[in-house]
Design an enzyme around this catalytic site. Structure first.
Site, PDB file in Angstrom:
ATOM      1  N   LYS A  93       0.741  -1.197  -0.192  1.00 25.94           N
ATOM      2  CA  LYS A  93       0.008  -0.157  -0.040  1.00 25.94           C
ATOM      3  C   LYS A  93       0.908   1.285   0.068  1.00 25.94           C
ATOM      4  O   LYS A  93       1.764   1.462   0.947  1.00 25.94           O
ATOM      5  CB  LYS A  93      -0.878  -0.004   1.258  1.00 25.94           C
ATOM      6  CG  LYS A  93      -1.824   1.300   1.470  1.00 25.94           C
ATOM      7  CD  LYS A  93      -3.009   1.125   2.580  1.00 25.94           C
ATOM      8  CE  LYS A  93      -3.612   2.656   2.584  1.00 25.94           C
ATOM      9  NZ  LYS A  93      -4.453   2.368   3.489  1.00 25.94           N
TER      10      LYS A  93
ATOM     11  N   LYS B 263      -2.155  -1.427  -3.818  1.00 25.80           N
ATOM     12  CA  LYS B 263      -2.951  -0.280  -3.750  1.00 25.80           C
ATOM     13  C   LYS B 263      -2.318   1.046  -4.105  1.00 25.80           C
ATOM     14  O   LYS B 263      -0.986   0.857  -3.134  1.00 25.80           O
ATOM     15  CB  LYS B 263      -3.785  -0.301  -2.490  1.00 25.80           C
ATOM     16  CG  LYS B 263      -4.630   0.773  -2.138  1.00 25.80           C
ATOM     17  CD  LYS B 263      -5.224   0.607  -0.867  1.00 25.80           C
ATOM     18  CE  LYS B 263      -5.770   1.901  -0.481  1.00 25.80           C
ATOM     19  NZ  LYS B 263      -6.300   2.089   0.796  1.00 25.80           N
TER      20      LYS B 263
HETATM   21  C1  PBG Z   1      -6.796   3.729   5.325  1.00 27.16           C
HETATM   22  C2  PBG Z   1      -7.302   3.276   3.971  1.00 27.16           C
HETATM   23  C3  PBG Z   1      -7.281   4.179   2.910  1.00 27.16           C
HETATM   24  C4  PBG Z   1      -7.788   3.786   2.038  1.00 27.16           C
HETATM   25  C5  PBG Z   1      -8.273   2.661   2.234  1.00 27.16           C
HETATM   26  N1  PBG Z   1      -8.116   2.162   3.638  1.00 27.16           N
HETATM   27  C6  PBG Z   1      -6.835   5.472   2.907  1.00 27.16           C
HETATM   28  C7  PBG Z   1      -5.486   5.889   3.730  1.00 27.16           C
HETATM   29  O1  PBG Z   1      -4.651   5.389   3.721  1.00 27.16           O
HETATM   30  O2  PBG Z   1      -5.594   6.957   4.019  1.00 27.16           O
HETATM   31  C8  PBG Z   1      -8.152   4.425   0.652  1.00 27.16           C
HETATM   32  C9  PBG Z   1      -9.100   3.801  -0.345  1.00 27.16           C
HETATM   33  C10 PBG Z   1      -9.325   4.805  -1.448  1.00 27.16           C
HETATM   34  O3  PBG Z   1      -8.743   5.837  -1.562  1.00 27.16           O
HETATM   35  O4  PBG Z   1     -10.259   4.413  -2.324  1.00 27.16           O
HETATM   36  N2  PBG Z   1      -6.952   2.585   6.226  1.00 27.16           N
END
Ligand code: PBG
Length: 323
Positions: free
Chosen positions: A194, A246
């Site tokens: 991520k 992601k």
């Molecule tokens: C955080 C989380 C995020 C997303 C999913 N889980 C955002 C972040 O890390 O700030 C992003 C998903 C999206 O942008 O659609 N736990």
């Protein structure tokens, strides 16, 4: 003209193109992320991306019916709440919207597989994914809470828990706690690679969770590719059942790496900002919405994703059915 090699022969009509297509996008490849919130009577689409839907639990059943009728097999649940504090206490609320939503889906839509996002950012006033002390997200203390949160979701009926926090060792920590609670069949979908990305904007707006500073001490640096392989190795060793990349589109090299280097299902998250780019382009009259949605998802599958979490799941399912 002596031309015997003519690749265009394979493109001459729609049937031949279908016969030789290397990639397929199926409805069951799609996972729909849903935001569930406290309160009543709410169904609010995001101002730019209508597929980012926030619903109160009393409005969830009609949406689930729609999802089921389209043939979508899985949803990914997020909590949205104004009950925030430094420790994210609300994450462990046994009667909060996520737990209530899980029970409702489990009872009324038994075939839909429920994944839940496991992280503290919807619940913390500083907007970080974990316990934030001395300006740093505390790794091991965060894992303890996330493991409890996972058990809470699994006991309510979620088949899949999806830690999105990027703490070191959280897959092992969650696996241990699940097994101790006799939840050995609960799957862990790890957000393995991520990246700290600009593309989470619409999501953070939806959660009202803008972090103090940024998340770069835990989410990955977009300049790194081999580091993702290290995360993959660790997550597999810790027992991840599925691994996620992601965002998706700007990280297709990582999706391809994961597909090549692992034997577990690879999930890609087509995140909120990726969906927003499509919607904004469409609103500006620059491209066809249906084609842009399908092309973006097919591209992610072609890179190697087995499953795609996408806010366009409902649109895409309708398009696939009409193909
Ligand atoms: C955080 C989380 C995020 C997303 C999913 N889980 C955002 C972040 O890390 O700030 C992003 C998903 C999206 O942008 O659609 N736990």
């Amino acid at each position: 003209m002596d031309l015997s090699l003519r690749p265009r022969r394979l493109r001459q009509n729609p049937q031949i193109r279908d016969l030789v297509a290397e990639t397929s996008l199926r409805v069951k490849d799609l996972m729909y992320p849903i935001f569930v919130t406290d309160g009543k009577g709410l169904r609010s689409p995001h101002r730019v991306v209508p597929g980012i839907l926030t619903v109160s639990v009393d409005k969830l059943a009609p949406l689930m019916k729609e999802i089921q009728d389209l043939g979508i097999l899985s949803v990914l649940l997020f909590g949205v709440t104004q009950k925030k504090d430094a420790k994210g206490t609300e994450a462990l609320n046994k009667s909060g919207p996520v737990v209530t939503a899980i029970k409702l889906i489990r009872d009324s839509f038994p075939n839909i597989q429920i994944a839940t996002d496991v992280a503290l950012d919807p619940y913390t006033d500083h907007g970080h994914d974990g316990i934030f002390e001395n300006g740093y997200v505390q790794n091991d203390a965060t894992i303890e809470v996330l493991a409890k949160m996972s058990v809470l979701h699994a006991q309510a009926g979620a088949q899949i828990v999806a830690p999105s926090d990027m703490m070191d060792g959280r897959v092992a920590g969650i696996r241990e706690e699940l097994d101790e609670a006799s939840l050995e069949n609960t799957l862990i979908l790890s957000y393995t690679a991520k990246y700290a990305s600009a593309l989470y904007g619409p999501f953070r707006e939806t959660l009202d969770a803008k972090p103090v500073g940024d998340k770069k001490t835990y989410q990955m640096d977009c300049r790194n590719r081999r580091e993702a392989l290290r995360e993959l190795e660790l997550d597999l060793a810790e027992g991840a059942d599925m691994v996620m990349v992601k965002p998706a589109t700007w990280y297709q090299d990582i999706i391809a790496d994961f597909k090549e280097r692992s034997e577990v299902p690879v999930v890609a998250y087509h995140v909120s900002g990726e969906a927003a780019m499509i919607e904004v382009g469409v609103q500006a009259g620059l491209f066809d919405r249906d084609r842009a949605i399908l092309e973006s998802l097919v591209g992610i599958k072609r890179a190697g994703a087995d499953l795609i979490a996408t806010y366009h799941a409902l649109d895409a399912a309708k398009l696939i059915q009409n193909l």
